[in-house]
Scaffold this motif. Structure first.
Motif, PDB file in Angstrom:
ATOM      1  N   UNK A 218     -17.618  11.784  42.893  1.00 23.96           N
ATOM      2  CA  UNK A 218     -18.902  12.417  43.202  1.00 23.96           C
ATOM      3  C   UNK A 218     -20.024  11.937  42.286  1.00 23.96           C
ATOM      4  N   UNK A 219     -19.687  11.558  41.059  1.00 26.10           N
ATOM      5  CA  UNK A 219     -20.703  11.136  40.100  1.00 26.10           C
ATOM      6  C   UNK A 219     -20.515   9.679  39.675  1.00 26.10           C
ATOM      7  N   UNK A 220     -19.842   8.894  40.511  1.00 25.98           N
ATOM      8  CA  UNK A 220     -19.511   7.518  40.137  1.00 25.98           C
ATOM      9  C   UNK A 220     -20.669   6.558  40.426  1.00 25.98           C
ATOM     10  N   UNK A 221     -20.723   5.486  39.626  1.00 27.11           N
ATOM     11  CA  UNK A 221     -21.624   4.361  39.846  1.00 27.11           C
ATOM     12  C   UNK A 221     -20.790   3.081  39.808  1.00 27.11           C
ATOM     13  N   UNK A 222     -21.210   2.093  40.607  1.00 27.21           N
ATOM     14  CA  UNK A 222     -20.447   0.846  40.696  1.00 27.21           C
ATOM     15  C   UNK A 222     -21.414  -0.333  40.586  1.00 27.21           C
ATOM     16  N   UNK A 223     -20.976  -1.415  39.977  1.00 22.19           N
ATOM     17  CA  UNK A 223     -21.813  -2.623  39.968  1.00 22.19           C
ATOM     18  C   UNK A 223     -21.869  -3.228  41.374  1.00 22.19           C
ATOM     19  N   UNK A 224     -22.819  -4.101  41.594  1.00 17.99           N
ATOM     20  CA  UNK A 224     -22.980  -4.713  42.917  1.00 17.99           C
ATOM     21  C   UNK A 224     -22.053  -5.914  43.092  1.00 17.99           C
ATOM     22  N   UNK A 225     -20.882  -5.863  42.496  1.00 17.92           N
ATOM     23  CA  UNK A 225     -19.881  -6.916  42.639  1.00 17.92           C
ATOM     24  C   UNK A 225     -18.528  -6.357  42.201  1.00 17.92           C
ATOM     25  N   UNK A 226     -17.471  -7.014  42.629  1.00 15.89           N
ATOM     26  CA  UNK A 226     -16.095  -6.693  42.251  1.00 15.89           C
ATOM     27  C   UNK A 226     -15.681  -5.273  42.643  1.00 15.89           C
ATOM     28  N   UNK A 227     -16.261  -4.747  43.691  1.00 17.57           N
ATOM     29  CA  UNK A 227     -15.801  -3.494  44.287  1.00 17.57           C
ATOM     30  C   UNK A 227     -16.281  -3.469  45.731  1.00 17.57           C
ATOM     31  N   UNK A 228     -15.595  -2.719  46.569  1.00 17.61           N
ATOM     32  CA  UNK A 228     -15.853  -2.756  47.999  1.00 17.61           C
ATOM     33  C   UNK A 228     -17.260  -2.279  48.343  1.00 17.61           C
ATOM     34  N   UNK A 229     -17.763  -1.253  47.639  1.00 18.35           N
ATOM     35  CA  UNK A 229     -19.091  -0.708  47.950  1.00 18.35           C
ATOM     36  C   UNK A 229     -20.192  -1.704  47.594  1.00 18.35           C
ATOM     37  N   UNK A 230     -20.121  -2.243  46.374  1.00 20.48           N
ATOM     38  CA  UNK A 230     -21.143  -3.179  45.935  1.00 20.48           C
ATOM     39  C   UNK A 230     -21.149  -4.459  46.744  1.00 20.48           C
ATOM     40  N   UNK A 231     -19.968  -4.955  47.119  1.00 20.86           N
ATOM     41  CA  UNK A 231     -19.903  -6.216  47.848  1.00 20.86           C
ATOM     42  C   UNK A 231     -20.442  -6.077  49.265  1.00 20.86           C
ATOM     43  N   UNK A 232     -20.161  -4.941  49.918  1.00 25.61           N
ATOM     44  CA  UNK A 232     -20.696  -4.740  51.264  1.00 25.61           C
ATOM     45  C   UNK A 232     -22.206  -4.517  51.205  1.00 25.61           C
ATOM     46  N   UNK A 233     -22.685  -3.820  50.167  1.00 25.23           N
ATOM     47  CA  UNK A 233     -24.130  -3.647  50.004  1.00 25.23           C
ATOM     48  C   UNK A 233     -24.804  -5.000  49.781  1.00 25.23           C
ATOM     49  N   UNK A 234     -24.175  -5.856  48.995  1.00 30.58           N
ATOM     50  CA  UNK A 234     -24.743  -7.179  48.728  1.00 30.58           C
ATOM     51  C   UNK A 234     -24.718  -8.056  49.976  1.00 30.58           C
TER      52      UNK A 234
END
Length: 564
Positions: A218-234
């Motif tokens: 709920x309170x997580x942050x992820x870089x825009x690489x090396x994770x599924x959320x950041x890579x799809x956003x990129x």
């Protein structure tokens, strides 16, 4: 009839009774599940058979008069048939079943044509229902966004509402909305709900307990690489993941059931090709996998939600940096974001515009939307009133038109849908607008035109060297939910021009208090039809400025010139 002593005839009769009860239970279950239609005749016949058999069996078992017992049974059967015969006659007469037999080829063709027509009508009805549902979702998002403008937690409320809506539509077990922070190059969870097996590696010291895992996400942050959320956003492309065990971007966290990855849908939210975040949906491993149809639904709703979310985000950004700014200044800033900063380059089309707002909030709005290869939409609108209410109407008008023009609905139908949504709102007493919508099909070179209110559309024919009004005055957008708007089809050729403008252009006053003549505007278009659309618009602007002299401007002035 010869009846035997100590007969065992009651046994099959009891069996018939039991089977009747089973049949009634099955009928009730079928009706509840709605897998088939059960006629009330079936219930009556089953009850009669069961009751007749039961009474007859009791009499025989108790060694009473067997003749009377079999008479009761026969009467029950006869009464059942009595109900069945009229029902069968009705079915034969009014709802005949198809019986396939050898018929002439022409008859087969005719039957096939009829069947295809019925299938097409059914699909059309289904499409209409889907379009209506999509429009309702779009309107709900826009309405929810307007409620959130004045709430300090408005963005969170809207995100939670969008999350719940999309979860319900695709029947997801869990959902999350993550927004991109451009300054820190991270993507952060802003809304989370339900059962969402984390597809990222959990901290090694975190206890594997559902509430701790949910709180972490709920309170997580992820870089825009090396994770599924950041890579799809990129990447900016939606993905359906049904085999997470084969996806290197997804981490399997443990043997616990609630941590086992199921299937995922992750959709980027884009505004003008810029990704502002992603919508992530999950089903647990024991549930059926998401389908391509679920992905399409999620993408469609994401498009609807993004405009509303971006609008609220823009409002929040302005309010955060301008807490003491007046309402008019805030509304003006919002409107500047809604106004197209740059017109698209359209092959075979030259555009010219005038957008000259009066001091404060401008009620005029125009747009150019390339929705499909066979549709380019041009919008000119004049919203009544000033201040934040006019901006809300403008943002709703813009959002709904941009969403609905992507359908195959005509310009008149699109305006009716938009009108129904805005007229149903009650946040203001002057929430209406004049609007012209031009849908141009470059593959057929046909313009489809519909107008609401007084915003006109004129057509210049290069072949005839004539200019005429092809639109009619009608009810403004937002006044009456039942208003209808007609479509006008106009074939266009090389050199032809379409012109639409707001009334402030021809109501500009000179120093003597006289309005700028509409005829002067049309004359400039006719005399300079060989020039580009941009040049024509500049000539009109110069002529108006010369006409009014030093007089102050009293209304917004907008013009759109479309030269083919």
């Amino acid at each position: 009839m010869i009846l035997l002593e100590n007969t065992f005839a009651y046994i099959p009769l009891f069996a018939v009774t039991a089977l009747s009860i089973v049949l009634l239970i099955l009928f009730s279950y079928i009706k509840k599940k709605k897998t088939a239609r059960i006629s009330f005749i079936a219930y009556i016949v089953t009850i009669l058979m069961g009751a007749g058999s039961f009474i007859s069996a009791i009499q025989i078992y108790c060694a009473e008069d067997q003749t009377q017992a079999f008479g009761i049974f026969a009467f029950a059967m006869a009464l059942s048939v009595f109900f069945v015969i009229p029902y069968a006659i009705v079915l034969c007469t009014f709802e005949p079943k198809e019986i396939r037999k050898l018929v002439p080829h022409s008859k087969n063709v005719e039957d096939a044509s009829t069947a295809n027509t019925q299938i097409a009508e059914t699909k059309s009805l289904q499409a209409t229902e889907e379009d209506s549902r999509a429009l309702q979702i779009s309107y709900d998002f826009s309405a929810k966004a307007t409620e959130c403008f004045s709430d300090k937690n408005g963005l969170s409320l809207l995100l939670d509402y969008v999350n719940k809506t999309i979860r319900d539509e695709v029947q997801a077990d869990g959902g999350a909305i993550l927004l991109v922070d451009d300054f820190e190059d991270v993507i952060t969870v802003k809304s989370f709900d339900g059962d969402f097996p984390p597809p990222y590696k959990l901290p090694s010291d975190m206890p594997h307990k559902p509430i701790r895992i949910a709180t972490n996400f709920k309170f997580a942050s992820f870089p825009l690489r090396e994770n599924i959320f950041g890579e799809i956003a990129t990447a900016g492309k939606a993905e359906l993941i049904t085999k997470p065990e084969d996806d290197a971007r997804i981490y399997q966290n443990g043997p616990e059931d609630f941590l086992k990855c199921g299937s995922y849908i992750i959709v980027p939210m884009k505004v003008n090709d810029a990704v502002i975040g992603v919508i992530a949906l999950a089903r647990t491993h024991e549930k059926p996998k998401f389908t391509e149809e679920n992905l399409k639904t999620a993408e469609l709703i994401s498009d609807f939600a993004t405009t509303s979310i971006k609008t609220v985000m823009s409002v929040n950004e302005i309010m955060e940096h301008n807490n003491l700014v007046k309402e008019a200044q805030i509304a003006t800033s919002i409107q500047d974001m809604l106004h197209p900063s740059k017109l698209p380059v359209l092959p075979g089309i030259q555009l010219g515009t005038i957008w000259n707002p009066e001091e404060g909030v401008c009620g005029d709005y125009y747009d150019v939307i390339v929705s499909r290869k066979d549709r380019i939409s041009f919008v000119m609108s004049d919203v009544a009133g000033k201040g934040i209410n006019s901006v809300i109407v403008m943002s709703m008008l813009r959002a709904m038109i941009r969403l609905v023009v992507n359908t195959k609905k005509t310009a008149g139908t699109i305006l009716e849908w938009v009108n129904h949504g805005i007229a149903a709102e009650s946040f203001s007493t002057d929430h209406f607008a004049s609007c012209a919508l031009i849908n141009y099909d470059p593959t057929k070179k046909v313009a489809e035109i519909a107008t609401g209110g007084t915003t006109p559309v004129y057509y210049y024919s290069a072949e005839k060297n004539t200019i005429e009004r092809i639109s009619s005055t009608s009810e403004p957008i937002g006044v009456d939910k039942e208003s209808h708007y007609q479509d006008v089809l106009q074939d266009v050729k090389t050199g032809d021009i379409l012109i639409t403008y707001t009334d402030g252009l021809v109501e500009a006053l000179n120093e003597q208090g006289q309005q700028y003549p509409k005829e002067s505007l049309l004359k400039i278009v006719s005399l300079n039809a060989s020039k580009s659309g941009k040049d024509i618009a500049n000539l009109v602007k110069a002529d108006i400025k010369k006409y009014i002299g030093n007089s102050s401007q009293h209304d917004d002035q907008s013009l759109l010139v479309i030269k083919f």
